[in-house]
Design a protein around this motif. Structure first.
Motif, short mmCIF file in Angstrom:
data_model
loop_
_atom_site.label_atom_id
_atom_site.label_comp_id
_atom_site.label_asym_id
_atom_site.label_seq_id
_atom_site.Cartn_x
_atom_site.Cartn_y
_atom_site.Cartn_z
N TYR A 153 1.02 -1.19 -0.05
CA TYR A 153 -0.02 0.06 -0.07
C TYR A 153 0.80 1.16 -0.08
O TYR A 153 1.93 1.29 0.65
N GLN A 157 -2.61 5.41 1.61
CA GLN A 157 -3.82 4.74 1.71
C GLN A 157 -3.86 4.34 3.42
O GLN A 157 -4.60 3.51 3.68
N ASP A 160 -7.30 4.69 4.70
CA ASP A 160 -8.37 3.70 4.15
C ASP A 160 -7.94 2.36 4.85
O ASP A 160 -9.09 1.43 5.01
N ASN A 171 -2.43 0.20 -4.03
CA ASN A 171 -1.75 1.07 -4.80
C ASN A 171 -0.27 1.03 -5.06
O ASN A 171 0.10 1.74 -5.92
#
Length: 387
Positions: A153, A157, A160, A171
């Motif tokens: 990640y 992020q 999240d 991502n």
């Protein structure tokens, strides 16, 4: 007694091949039993011995760096800090690995030798080198040189990942690690859910690792073990950071369940040794009885030369003792030779000692037991042959 010795030497020169065959039979059965007993004892003590050297009492997980002097407490004796990387679903040699089962950690920055036991290979040094746990290696058939691909990640992020109860697509960079070693630590043993460990190198931590979302992780030894756990829990509850959280995991409870899961293996080895002993008693007893019947053919001649039944009985017992001693030596040698092959499974990974194992107490008791058993099995056949 001198006459018995003369007859014994003559009988040995005449029948040494059959005596040798009997000694080899005793060595095979005795060695099997001794190896089974030794393996059962080593299996029983394997995990407790592992935790004394490589274990710890609690795990601390923090979504942000630990506060300064957070671990400077009188009841904490040792702290092993690590970096914990958030990751997505991985691929291990073509096999899917769920992200909740896969733990990506940086190598401990201290106490490495008392935290991780290297089973094979070497420690990771390059940015794509990785050390995997033995449970992961067994589950997915990994070996030195295998590839494990892990998506990470981005730092952006973080919120999240921490706030979501479902899978979040990573991502960040997708890294293909090359396995350079197999390790075992306390988290690699079976519990209620699978746990697969992958340790990255310092080069990865300084490079790609800095660009990904990571958390702080620490393994802690307590001075009084479980007695200090309530104090630690209270301390954590009252020292939560303003942003993020600190989570405490009691590892001693997991250790108890792991020891229980290994115990059936030990029980199986005890039964193996028992069945080998029972079968061996029948085979050796029959062979010794046959040997006494063969020797009985010459007893009338020996009686005519002046040997009494008591001396003939003593001759049979000396013969059995000689066979027993030779067989006991062979049994010890056999048990020692096969010791590197056992124990197996989790107990093999946990046992601190690798290679050949020599237990003076077990060898001494084993030699004495083998000689006594062979001698006891010969008492009745020798007595009957001497009459």
């Amino acid at each position: 007694m001198r006459s018995v010795g003369v007859v014994f030497r003559a009988e040995f020169l005449r029948r040494w091949t059959s005596w040798l065959a009997l000694a080899l039979l005793v060595a095979l059965i005795g060695g099997t039993v001794l190896a089974g007993v030794s393996t059962a004892r080593r299996t029983t003590s394997a995990f407790s011995g592992f935790t004394k050297r490589f274990g710890y009492d609690a795990e601390f997980f923090s979504s942000s760096p630990f506060p300064k002097n957070f671990f400077h407490l009188p009841y904490i004796s040792e702290v092993t800090p690590e970096v914990y990387y958030a990751n997505g679903n991985g691929i291990a040699q073509g096999h899917f690995v769920p992200n909740q089962d896969l733990n990506i950690e940086g190598l401990p920055t201290s106490n490495l030798s008392s935290t991780i036991k290297l089973l094979s290979g070497r420690m990771p040094t390059g940015p794509r080198d990785a050390l995997v746990g033995f449970s992961m290696q067994q589950q997915f058939g990994l070996k030195i040189g295998s590839i494990v691909t892990v998506p990470f990640y981005k730092k952006s992020q973080r919120i999240d990942v921490l706030n979501s109860n479902t899978y979040v697509a990573p991502n960040g960079p997708r890294v293909s690690f090359r396995v350079v070693g197999i390790e075992v630590s306390e988290v690699d043993f079976p519990t209620s859910s699978p746990t697969y460990s992958l340790f990255t190198s310092p080069a990865f931590n300084r490079g790609v690792g800095r660009t990904t979302f990571s958390a702080q992780f620490a393994q802690v030894r307590l001075r009084r073990g479980q007695n200090d756990m309530p104090l630690v829990q209270i301390y954590v509850n009252h020292h939560q950071p303003v942003k993020g959280y600190i989570y405490l995991q009691n590892e001693d409870a997991n250790s108890a369940s792991i020891a229980q899961s290994i115990q059936p293996q030990s029980t199986g080895w005890w039964f193996f040794a028992l069945f080998a002993l029972l079968a061996g008693l029948a085979l050796v007893g029959q062979a010794l009885s046959r040997q006494s019947l063969v020797a009985r053919e010459s007893y009338p001649t020996l009686a005519a030369l002046g040997l009494r039944p008591r001396q003939l009985f003593g001759l049979g017992m000396i013969r059995a003792t000689a066979i027993g001693v030779a067989g006991a030596v062979g049994a010890v040698a056999l048990a020692f030779a096969v010791s590197p092959l056992t124990p197996i499974g989790e107990a093999r990974a946990a046992e601190p000692t690798q290679g050949f194992v020599f237990s003076g107490a077990l060898v001494g008791l084993g030699v004495l037991a083998v000689v006594m058993v062979v001698t006891a099995l010969t008492v009745l056949p020798s007595w009957r042959a001497a009459q």
